[in-house]
Design an enzyme around this catalytic site. Structure first.
Site: not given
Ligand SMILES: N[C@H](CCC[C@H](N)C(=O)O)C(=O)O
Length: 297
Positions: A238-239, A229, A241
Site C-alpha cells: 500500500c503506497g 486496506e 500507507g
Molecule cells: N484502498 C485504498 C486505496 C488504495 C490505496 C493503496 N492500494 C495504495 O497503494 O495507496 C483506500 O480505499 O484508501
C-alpha cells in the site's frame, strides 16, 4: 523496463473491455484507457466483478486514465477499490498509471496527474518511479477521525482506542485517503490480522472507514508493515500507507526524519522521504506490466 506489446487483436468477446494489468509490489490493478472520456467507462459494480480473482480478471482495484480537467494537468486518474468504493488516491496505483501512460506512448519525464487528492506528480527514473505525494494531512477532522486529538492541538498520535477486545495506540494520517497506523513489537504475535484488520477498518471513529497499517520498527531507517486496506482487505503493498506510516513514525518519535526510510511490505520495499524543505512526502518504487487482454463485462 520495456513492456512487451502484443498486437491488439480484434476482440471476439461481445461487450468486452480492453484492459492492461499492472502491479506495484503485488498490489495489482486493472488499467483502462479512457483518455477520450471525462468519466470512467465502467460502473463500480462492473469494476468489482472484474476484480474478482475467480470470476473476473482479478485485482485490488480498477484504474481509469481520463481527460484532465484543465491544461494544468496531463491526465486525470480515478480508481475503484475491489469492493467498488472510490478512494481519493492510490500510491502503488499511480506508479502503475504512469507506466501505463508511458506504454501507451505518452512519453514524459514526469506527469501532472489530477486526482481526488489533488495534483500528484510521478517522475520516471531508469527502473523505478518517484512520486511527489504532496503534504500529509494531519488534522484529525480532515483524516477524518473522531478520535480525540492528543498531538499539536488538532492531530492524533498514539491515541488509545479499544477495538475488537484490545486496546490500541493509533496514529492517524491522511495522504488524501485515511490511514490508522499502529506500532507493534511483533507483527506476527501482537495482532490477529484477519479479525483486527476489518474491525479497525470499519470502526465508528473512522467516518469514511480507514486503511490500517500495523508497523514494526526494525531500524531508524527501516520499517516493516502489514496492511489491511479500506475497500480491498489484505494487500501485498500500500503506497499511501507506506507514506502515512513513515510520517506517523517520525511524529511518534519512533524514527528520525531522515533522507529516506525503507518500508518493507509483504510484496517488497518502498523508499519514503518526508522532505523537510517542502513538507511533501516522496515515494519511490517499481511499477510492473503483467498482461493485457479483453474481458467480458
Ligand atoms: N484502498 C485504498 C486505496 C488504495 C490505496 C493503496 N492500494 C495504495 O497503494 O495507496 C483506500 O480505499 O484508501
Amino acid at each position: 523496463f520495456s513492456t512487451p506489446r502484443a498486437p491488439r487483436r480484434a476482440t471476439t468477446v461481445r461487450n468486452a473491455v480492453q484492459f492492461s494489468k499492472y502491479h506495484g509490489l503485488g498490489n495489482d490493478f486493472i488499467l483502462i484507457d479512457n483518455r477520450d472520456r471525462d468519466d470512467p467507462s465502467l460502473t463500480p459494480e462492473q469494476a468489482e466483478k472484474l476484480c474478482n480473482r475467480n470470476f473476473g480478471i482479478g485485482g485490488d482495484g480498477v484504474i481509469f486514465a481520463l481527460k484532465p480537467p484543465s491544461s494544468e494537468y496531463d491526465f486525470t486518474m480515478r480508481i475503484y477499490n475491489s469492493d467498488g468504493s472510490e478512494p481519493e488516491m492510490c500510491g502503488n496505483g499511480i506508479r502503475c498509471f504512469a507506466q501505463f501512460l508511458k506504454d501507451l506512448g505518452e512519453e514524459q519525464k514526469s506527469y501532472n496527474i489530477h486526482t481526488l487528492a489533488g495534483k500528484i506528480v510521478p517522475v520516471m527514473n531508469e527502473d523505478s518511479i518517484t512520486v511527489d505525494m504532496g503534504e500529509p494531512i494531519l488534522a484529525a477532522a480532515k483524516v477524518p477521525t473522531t478520535l480525540e486529538p492528543n498531538f499539536e492541538g488538532d492531530s492524533v498520535v498514539e491515541q488509545t482506542y479499544e477495538c475488537n477486545g484490545k486496546e490500541w495506540k493509533i496514529s492517524c494520517v491522511s495522504m488524501g485517503n485515511p490511514h490508522a497506523v499502529i506500532f507493534v513489537n511483533d507483527l506476527e504475535k501482537d495482532i490477529d490480522f484477519a479479525n483486527d484488520g476489518p474491525a479497525l477498518e470499519k470502526a465508528s471513529v473512522f467516518p469514511a472507514k480507514t486503511n490500517v497499517e500495523f508497523v514494526q520498527v526494525k531500524a531508524p531507517d527501516h520499517l516493516v508493515m502489514k496492511v489491511w486496506e479500506r475497500g480491498a482487505g489484505p494487500t501485498l503493498a500500500c503506497g499511501t500507507g507506506a507514506c502515512a506510516l513513515t510520517v506517523a513514525a517520525i511524529r511518534a518519535g519512533k524514527i528520525p526524519r531522515g533522507e529516506s526510510c525503507r518500508v518493507t511490505l509483504p510484496g517488497g520495499d518502498l523508499f519514503i522521504e518526508w522532505r523537510e524543505s517542502d513538507s511533501h512526502v516522496y515515494m519511490t518504487g517499481p511499477a510492473t506490466f503483467a498482461f493485457e487482454g479483453s474481458a467480458k463485462v
